[in-house]
Write a protein that holds these residues in place. Structure first.
Motif, PDB file in Angstrom:
ATOM      1  N   PRO A 112      45.059  64.326  14.124  1.00  0.00           N
ATOM      2  CA  PRO A 112      43.811  63.619  14.438  1.00  0.00           C
ATOM      3  C   PRO A 112      43.455  63.542  15.931  1.00  0.00           C
ATOM      4  O   PRO A 112      42.529  62.835  16.306  1.00  0.00           O
ATOM      5  CB  PRO A 112      44.075  62.213  13.891  1.00  0.00           C
ATOM      6  N   LYS A 113      44.180  64.262  16.800  1.00  0.00           N
ATOM      7  CA  LYS A 113      43.809  64.278  18.211  1.00  0.00           C
ATOM      8  C   LYS A 113      42.492  65.031  18.401  1.00  0.00           C
ATOM      9  O   LYS A 113      42.239  66.032  17.749  1.00  0.00           O
ATOM     10  CB  LYS A 113      44.881  64.989  19.052  1.00  0.00           C
ATOM     11  N   TYR A 114      41.701  64.555  19.330  1.00  0.00           N
ATOM     12  CA  TYR A 114      40.491  65.236  19.797  1.00  0.00           C
ATOM     13  C   TYR A 114      39.496  65.582  18.695  1.00  0.00           C
ATOM     14  O   TYR A 114      39.092  66.715  18.519  1.00  0.00           O
ATOM     15  CB  TYR A 114      40.868  66.487  20.595  1.00  0.00           C
ATOM     16  N   ARG A 115      39.129  64.548  17.937  1.00  0.00           N
ATOM     17  CA  ARG A 115      37.968  64.709  17.064  1.00  0.00           C
ATOM     18  C   ARG A 115      36.730  64.821  17.958  1.00  0.00           C
ATOM     19  O   ARG A 115      36.667  64.192  18.996  1.00  0.00           O
ATOM     20  CB  ARG A 115      37.821  63.497  16.154  1.00  0.00           C
ATOM     21  N   GLY A 116      35.764  65.618  17.534  1.00  0.00           N
ATOM     22  CA  GLY A 116      34.535  65.694  18.316  1.00  0.00           C
ATOM     23  C   GLY A 116      34.153  67.103  18.705  1.00  0.00           C
ATOM     24  O   GLY A 116      34.739  68.088  18.255  1.00  0.00           O
ATOM     25  N   ALA A 117      33.169  67.175  19.609  1.00  0.00           N
ATOM     26  CA  ALA A 117      32.482  68.440  19.895  1.00  0.00           C
ATOM     27  C   ALA A 117      33.219  69.369  20.851  1.00  0.00           C
ATOM     28  O   ALA A 117      33.012  70.572  20.821  1.00  0.00           O
ATOM     29  CB  ALA A 117      31.088  68.136  20.456  1.00  0.00           C
ATOM     30  N   ALA A 118      34.061  68.825  21.732  1.00  0.00           N
ATOM     31  CA  ALA A 118      34.675  69.682  22.767  1.00  0.00           C
ATOM     32  C   ALA A 118      36.188  69.451  22.864  1.00  0.00           C
ATOM     33  O   ALA A 118      36.714  69.135  23.937  1.00  0.00           O
ATOM     34  CB  ALA A 118      34.010  69.421  24.116  1.00  0.00           C
ATOM     35  N   PRO A 119      36.917  69.628  21.762  1.00  0.00           N
ATOM     36  CA  PRO A 119      38.355  69.356  21.785  1.00  0.00           C
ATOM     37  C   PRO A 119      39.145  70.301  22.680  1.00  0.00           C
ATOM     38  O   PRO A 119      40.174  69.922  23.246  1.00  0.00           O
ATOM     39  CB  PRO A 119      38.770  69.531  20.322  1.00  0.00           C
ATOM     40  N   ILE A 120      38.668  71.518  22.828  1.00  0.00           N
ATOM     41  CA  ILE A 120      39.406  72.528  23.590  1.00  0.00           C
ATOM     42  C   ILE A 120      39.430  72.164  25.073  1.00  0.00           C
ATOM     43  O   ILE A 120      40.484  72.120  25.713  1.00  0.00           O
ATOM     44  CB  ILE A 120      38.789  73.921  23.367  1.00  0.00           C
ATOM     45  N   GLN A 121      38.266  71.903  25.626  1.00  0.00           N
ATOM     46  CA  GLN A 121      38.171  71.603  27.063  1.00  0.00           C
ATOM     47  C   GLN A 121      38.852  70.288  27.417  1.00  0.00           C
ATOM     48  O   GLN A 121      39.508  70.177  28.450  1.00  0.00           O
ATOM     49  CB  GLN A 121      36.698  71.575  27.480  1.00  0.00           C
ATOM     50  N   TRP A 122      38.704  69.288  26.538  1.00  0.00           N
ATOM     51  CA  TRP A 122      39.318  67.993  26.832  1.00  0.00           C
ATOM     52  C   TRP A 122      40.849  68.061  26.823  1.00  0.00           C
ATOM     53  O   TRP A 122      41.516  67.326  27.541  1.00  0.00           O
ATOM     54  CB  TRP A 122      38.810  66.928  25.861  1.00  0.00           C
ATOM     55  N   ALA A 123      41.419  68.938  26.016  1.00  0.00           N
ATOM     56  CA  ALA A 123      42.878  69.101  26.018  1.00  0.00           C
ATOM     57  C   ALA A 123      43.362  69.571  27.379  1.00  0.00           C
ATOM     58  O   ALA A 123      44.403  69.126  27.881  1.00  0.00           O
ATOM     59  CB  ALA A 123      43.298  70.087  24.932  1.00  0.00           C
ATOM     60  N   VAL A 124      42.604  70.469  28.017  1.00  0.00           N
ATOM     61  CA  VAL A 124      42.955  70.960  29.359  1.00  0.00           C
ATOM     62  C   VAL A 124      42.731  69.857  30.396  1.00  0.00           C
ATOM     63  O   VAL A 124      43.595  69.595  31.240  1.00  0.00           O
ATOM     64  CB  VAL A 124      42.136  72.207  29.722  1.00  0.00           C
ATOM     65  N   ILE A 125      41.577  69.206  30.340  1.00  0.00           N
ATOM     66  CA  ILE A 125      41.246  68.157  31.306  1.00  0.00           C
ATOM     67  C   ILE A 125      42.265  67.025  31.272  1.00  0.00           C
ATOM     68  O   ILE A 125      42.643  66.469  32.311  1.00  0.00           O
ATOM     69  CB  ILE A 125      39.829  67.615  31.035  1.00  0.00           C
ATOM     70  N   ASP A 126      42.751  66.702  30.081  1.00  0.00           N
ATOM     71  CA  ASP A 126      43.698  65.592  29.923  1.00  0.00           C
ATOM     72  C   ASP A 126      45.145  65.988  30.210  1.00  0.00           C
ATOM     73  O   ASP A 126      46.042  65.142  30.160  1.00  0.00           O
ATOM     74  CB  ASP A 126      43.609  65.019  28.509  1.00  0.00           C
ATOM     75  N   GLY A 127      45.391  67.261  30.464  1.00  0.00           N
ATOM     76  CA  GLY A 127      46.739  67.693  30.807  1.00  0.00           C
ATOM     77  C   GLY A 127      47.682  67.825  29.630  1.00  0.00           C
ATOM     78  O   GLY A 127      48.906  67.689  29.785  1.00  0.00           O
ATOM     79  N   GLU A 128      47.154  68.114  28.441  1.00  0.00           N
ATOM     80  CA  GLU A 128      48.018  68.305  27.272  1.00  0.00           C
ATOM     81  C   GLU A 128      48.918  69.533  27.467  1.00  0.00           C
ATOM     82  O   GLU A 128      48.508  70.516  28.079  1.00  0.00           O
ATOM     83  CB  GLU A 128      47.159  68.501  26.015  1.00  0.00           C
ATOM     84  N   LYS A 129      50.112  69.450  26.917  1.00  0.00           N
ATOM     85  CA  LYS A 129      51.053  70.566  26.991  1.00  0.00           C
ATOM     86  C   LYS A 129      50.856  71.554  25.849  1.00  0.00           C
ATOM     87  O   LYS A 129      51.293  72.701  25.925  1.00  0.00           O
ATOM     88  CB  LYS A 129      52.497  70.060  26.983  1.00  0.00           C
ATOM     89  N   GLU A 130      50.248  71.082  24.771  1.00  0.00           N
ATOM     90  CA  GLU A 130      49.982  71.973  23.647  1.00  0.00           C
ATOM     91  C   GLU A 130      48.681  71.560  22.963  1.00  0.00           C
ATOM     92  O   GLU A 130      48.243  70.417  23.050  1.00  0.00           O
ATOM     93  CB  GLU A 130      51.132  71.958  22.640  1.00  0.00           C
ATOM     94  N   SER A 131      48.063  72.522  22.323  1.00  0.00           N
ATOM     95  CA  SER A 131      46.884  72.274  21.507  1.00  0.00           C
ATOM     96  C   SER A 131      47.104  73.048  20.211  1.00  0.00           C
ATOM     97  O   SER A 131      48.233  73.341  19.844  1.00  0.00           O
ATOM     98  CB  SER A 131      45.611  72.713  22.241  1.00  0.00           C
ATOM     99  N   GLY A 132      46.032  73.400  19.547  1.00  0.00           N
ATOM    100  CA  GLY A 132      46.197  74.152  18.315  1.00  0.00           C
ATOM    101  C   GLY A 132      44.956  74.088  17.463  1.00  0.00           C
ATOM    102  O   GLY A 132      43.887  73.689  17.921  1.00  0.00           O
ATOM    103  N   VAL A 133      45.105  74.480  16.209  1.00  0.00           N
ATOM    104  CA  VAL A 133      43.997  74.491  15.258  1.00  0.00           C
ATOM    105  C   VAL A 133      44.441  73.794  13.981  1.00  0.00           C
ATOM    106  O   VAL A 133      45.592  73.933  13.554  1.00  0.00           O
ATOM    107  CB  VAL A 133      43.553  75.931  14.941  1.00  0.00           C
ATOM    108  N   THR A 134      43.509  73.044  13.401  1.00  0.00           N
ATOM    109  CA  THR A 134      43.738  72.389  12.109  1.00  0.00           C
ATOM    110  C   THR A 134      42.660  72.846  11.139  1.00  0.00           C
ATOM    111  O   THR A 134      41.477  72.851  11.485  1.00  0.00           O
ATOM    112  CB  THR A 134      43.654  70.856  12.239  1.00  0.00           C
ATOM    113  N   THR A 135      43.055  73.242   9.927  1.00  0.00           N
ATOM    114  CA  THR A 135      42.062  73.423   8.872  1.00  0.00           C
ATOM    115  C   THR A 135      42.002  72.118   8.081  1.00  0.00           C
ATOM    116  O   THR A 135      43.017  71.476   7.843  1.00  0.00           O
ATOM    117  CB  THR A 135      42.401  74.605   7.948  1.00  0.00           C
TER     118      THR A 135
END
Length: 310
Positions: A112-135
C-alpha cells in the motif's frame, strides 16, 4: 484471454505489447482523447493510441468513462478482463464488475505504499531503497483494491524518476502477463491492503521543481533526480530559469554563505550553500540553451561566487 486494455502514457505501452506477445486478444484499447499541443495546436495521440494503431487494434476515446454511453459501449465488447495501466480517469463500479475477472490494475509501487498519481517519482524524492510494481484487483477506492502479485525493483544510487519509470514499465509488463496466467489457473490468492505508510503520491506540477535552498542538500539532490526528466528541478540565476539536471551533496570546510549563495566555482562544478551542507551542480541547463555539463557551461558563462540563486 479476451482483453479490454485501458491506458494512456508511455508507461502503459510495454504492458500492451507484452499482452499481445503472450498471445492474448486485445479486443479494444481505451485511452484518453487526443490533445492539442504546440503553437499550431495540432492534435496529439496518446502513446497507447499510437501503439494500438500500429497493431491495427480498435481504439475508443471517451471524454468521461463513467458516462452511460461509455458504460454501454464497453458492455458490448467481448472480454474476460479489463487491464488498466495509468488510464487517467476514475472507473465506476459498474465497469469494474462488468467482466468475469473484473479490472486488473498495474500500479508502479509496492502497495500500500505510494497510492496516487506519481508513485515512481515520489519513491526517488523520498529516498526509498526499493520500489516495484503491484497488480491489483481494482475497487472503487483510489489504489485500494486487493493485491494480486508484486515484484521488487531496487533503486540505484543515482536513480532518476525517468530511469525508474523505464524499469517499472518493463517489470509491470512482465507481472501483468504472470498475473493473468495465475488468475486463469486459479493460483492467485488476493491480499487485502492495510493502511498506507506514506502520504498520497500527488500528481507532479511544474511548481514542485522550484528548489528551496533552505532544505538540506540530500533532499535537494533527491528532488533533482526524482523530477528528471519532468518537470525538472530549477532555480533562478540573473533572472533566468536554470534547470539542475545532476548534482551531489558537498561538504565544505566551513558553511559560510546564506542559503542559495554560490560558495565556490570550480572547473567543473558550482557549489551552492543549502540548509545544512552544500550542493555541487554538475549538469544544468540555462533558459534558452541546451542541457550540458557544468564544465562546458562555465566555458561560455561567467558565474561569480557570492551570487545568490533563487
Amino acid at each position: 484471454m479476451n482483453i479490454i486494455f485501458m491506458g494512456t502514457p508511455d508507461f502503459a505501452v510495454g504492458t500492451l505489447e507484452a499482452l499481445l506477445e503472450a498471445g492474448h486478444r486485445i479486443n479494444l484499447v481505451v485511452t484518453q482523447p487526443d490533445k492539442p499541443k504546440g503553437r499550431g495546436h495540432a492534435m496529439q495521440y496518446s502513446a497507447v493510441k499510437e501503439a494500438a494503431l500500429s497493431h491495427d487494434l480498435p481504439v475508443y476515446q471517451p471524454k468521461k468513462i463513467r458516462d452511460e454511453e461509455s458504460v454501454r459501449y464497453l458492455e458490448g465488447v467481448e472480454a474476460d478482463v479489463m487491464v488498466v495501466v495509468a488510464f487517467g480517469q476514475l472507473i465506476p463500479g459498474e465497469i469494474l464488475r462488468m467482466k468475469r475477472y473484473g479490472c486488473i490494475n498495474v500500479h508502479g509501487s509496492l502497495l500500500p505504499k505510494y497510492r496516487g498519481a506519481a508513485p515512481i517519482q515520489w519513491a526517488v524524492i523520498d529516498g526509498e531503497k526499493e520500489s516495484g510494481v503491484t497488480t491489483m484487483q481494482m475497487d472503487e477506492g483510489l489504489d485500494t483494491g486487493d493485491m494480486l502479485l508484486k515484484t521488487v525493483v531496487p533503486l540505484e544510487e543515482k536513480e532518476t524518476g525517468g530511469s525508474l519509470f523505464e524499469k517499472l514499465s518493463k517489470a509491470g509488463a512482465r507481472l501483468c502477463v504472470e498475473t493473468l496466467k495465475g488468475l486463469e489457473a486459479g493460483t492467485i490468492v488476493p491480499e487485502q491492503q492495510g493502511e498506507s505508510p506514506t502520504p498520497y503520491a500527488s500528481m507532479l506540477t511544474r511548481q514542485m521543481g522550484v528548489i528551496d535552498w533552505t532544505k538540506d542538500a540530500a533532499s535537494i539532490e533527491r528532488l533533482v533526480r526524482g523530477l528528471a526528466p519532468w518537470p525538472s528541478a530549477y532555480t533562478k540565476w540573473k533572472g533566468r530559469t536554470l534547470k539542475i539536471w545532476e548534482g551531489e551533496v558537498f561538504s565544505p570546510d566551513v558553511s559560510k554563505g546564506v542559503c542559495g549563495e554560490i560558495l565556490e566555482v570550480t572547473k567543473d562544478a558550482i557549489i551552492v550553500q543549502t540548509g545544512d551542507q552544500a550542493f555541487s551542480i554538475r549538469e544544468l541547463q540555462l533558459e534558452g540553451k541546451k542541457r550540458m555539463r557544468t564544465e562546458a557551461f562555465l566555458r561560455g558563462c561567467s558565474v561569480d561566487a557570492g551570487t545568490v540563486l533563487g
